[in-house]
Design an enzyme around this catalytic site. Structure first.
Site, PDB file in Angstrom:
ATOM      1  N   HIS A   1       0.468  -1.427   0.141  1.00 52.76           N
ATOM      2  CA  HIS A   1       0.316   0.243  -0.035  1.00 52.76           C
ATOM      3  C   HIS A   1       0.741   1.145  -0.175  1.00 52.76           C
ATOM      4  O   HIS A   1       1.592   1.253   0.158  1.00 52.76           O
ATOM      5  CB  HIS A   1      -0.939   0.289   1.073  1.00 52.76           C
TER       6      HIS A   1
ATOM      7  N   HIS B   1       1.388   4.006   1.749  1.00 52.45           N
ATOM      8  CA  HIS B   1       1.587   4.520   3.889  1.00 52.45           C
ATOM      9  C   HIS B   1       3.228   5.036   3.175  1.00 52.45           C
ATOM     10  O   HIS B   1       3.898   3.827   2.986  1.00 52.45           O
ATOM     11  CB  HIS B   1       0.700   3.896   4.608  1.00 52.45           C
TER      12      HIS B   1
ATOM     13  N   ASP C   1       5.222   4.670   4.990  1.00 49.97           N
ATOM     14  CA  ASP C   1       6.627   3.718   5.481  1.00 49.97           C
ATOM     15  C   ASP C   1       6.721   2.522   4.792  1.00 49.97           C
ATOM     16  O   ASP C   1       7.674   1.493   5.083  1.00 49.97           O
ATOM     17  CB  ASP C   1       6.510   3.492   6.775  1.00 49.97           C
ATOM     18  N   HIS C   2       5.629   2.857   3.550  1.00 48.09           N
ATOM     19  CA  HIS C   2       6.216   1.554   2.813  1.00 48.09           C
ATOM     20  C   HIS C   2       6.782   2.070   1.469  1.00 48.09           C
ATOM     21  O   HIS C   2       6.427   0.855   1.078  1.00 48.09           O
ATOM     22  CB  HIS C   2       4.517   1.189   2.406  1.00 48.09           C
TER      23      HIS C   2
ATOM     24  N   HIS D   1      -7.120  -1.795   6.699  1.00 46.36           N
ATOM     25  CA  HIS D   1      -6.049  -1.031   6.640  1.00 46.36           C
ATOM     26  C   HIS D   1      -5.885   0.292   5.356  1.00 46.36           C
ATOM     27  O   HIS D   1      -6.163   1.148   5.472  1.00 46.36           O
ATOM     28  CB  HIS D   1      -4.549  -1.657   6.838  1.00 46.36           C
TER      29      HIS D   1
ATOM     30  N   ASP E   1       0.601  -4.280   6.687  1.00 46.24           N
ATOM     31  CA  ASP E   1       0.327  -4.199   7.096  1.00 46.24           C
ATOM     32  C   ASP E   1      -1.158  -4.604   7.771  1.00 46.24           C
ATOM     33  O   ASP E   1      -2.446  -3.915   8.764  1.00 46.24           O
ATOM     34  CB  ASP E   1      -0.380  -2.740   7.223  1.00 46.24           C
TER      35      ASP E   1
ATOM     36  N   HIS F   1       4.855  -5.249  11.232  1.00 42.69           N
ATOM     37  CA  HIS F   1       5.336  -4.678  12.107  1.00 42.69           C
ATOM     38  C   HIS F   1       6.254  -5.129  13.373  1.00 42.69           C
ATOM     39  O   HIS F   1       5.797  -4.068  14.927  1.00 42.69           O
ATOM     40  CB  HIS F   1       5.447  -2.924  12.834  1.00 42.69           C
TER      41      HIS F   1
HETATM   42 ZN   LIG Z   1       0.256   1.415   6.952  1.00 40.04          ZN
END
Ligand SMILES: [Zn+2]
Length: 261
Positions: free
Chosen positions: A96, A98, A100-101, A178, A200, A245
């Site tokens: 996805h 976001h 941090d990805h 998510h 996630d 995570h």
């Molecule tokens: Zn995420």
């Protein structure tokens, strides 16, 4: 035909309140999260699943100090450890978009970028409460028509829907909730159980054991069903779950330059 290899690339650490990780079930304490990417060396190319975060972006737009990343933990740094450069990546797959990805996508100038069609749409028009989560769009300048196009990176997007086998033994499974277009990844290898990377859709083993989604979600019902789906996929394929995570589980991973095959 060469055996497929999977490398786990350490992308640094983030800190988050526990109640953000576990919706309605966490406290005020700050929890450390690992961020990592998965490099699949395959006969059909080098596939990079997720690219971690950009430290400068976190310090500037999120909160200074909550992200930690050495130069060695950037995508160019991690690839250099393997004698590779971002130009060697043929495909970037994002679970996805976001921040941090996808923070390292912008380094992979030669890659085709694969994502779920719904995810590209979510990045283009995020819900108001998701603006920050989608704030690093360095991978796609001009994605939002209102923003000027910057000529640093024009990715070739390949959008998918449904479950897909994108290369022999490399599967993407829809796990929405998510985000709308969230994909989890399964890789079949010759000498071990399949590796099922939840991203996630399941932050940690505790998320799965207690069926607790994170507070970051667009659809809690779908997110809970995705947790259950991952559990069933793991059983059906006798796959090992690698959570998105989980700092404890991460400590037991084989980290690049070591690999799984
Ligand atoms: Zn995420």
């Amino acid at each position: 035909m060469a055996d497929t290899k999977v490398y786990i690339l350490d992308g640094g650490r983030l800190a988050m309140k526990e109640y953000h990780m576990y919706w309605n079930a966490g406290g005020e304490a700050m929890v450390t999260l690992p961020c990592y990417s998965v490099l699949i060396e395959h006969d059909d190319g080098r596939f990079l699943f997720d690219t971690g975060f950009d430290l400068h972006h976190f310090d500037q737009f999120v909160m200074p100090g909550i992200a930690q990343q050495s130069l060695d933990q950037t995508i160019p740094g991690q690839l250099a450890n393997l004698g590779l450069s971002p130009a060697d990546i043929t495909h970037v797959i994002n679970s996805h978009y976001h921040i941090d990805h996808c923070g390292g996508n912008k380094h992979c100038l030669h890659a085709t970028t694969i994502c779920h069609a719904c995810e590209l749409e979510a990045a283009r028009t995020p819900e108001p409460f998701e603006e920050l989560a989608y704030s690093d769009q360095s991978f796609a300048p001009g994605l939002r028509a209102s923003e000027p196009e910057i000529d640093i990176y024009t990715p070739r997007f390949e959008t998918l829907t449904g479950d897909q086998e994108i290369a022999r033994g490399v599967f993407l499974f829809e796990t929405p909730g998510h985000t709308n277009g969230h994909y989890s990844l399964m890789v079949k290898l010759s000498d071990r159980r399949p590796m099922l990377f939840t991203a996630d859709a399941a932050y940690t083993a505790r998320s799965m054991e207690t069926r607790t989604i994170s507070s970051a979600h667009v659809d809690p019902v779908a997110a809970c069903r995705s947790l259950e789906r991952l559990n069933i996929l793991a059983q059906d394929h006798d796959a090992e779950l690698f959570y998105g995570h989980d700092i404890e589980q991460f400590g037991a991973y084989r980290i690049a330059p070591a690999y799984y095959s």
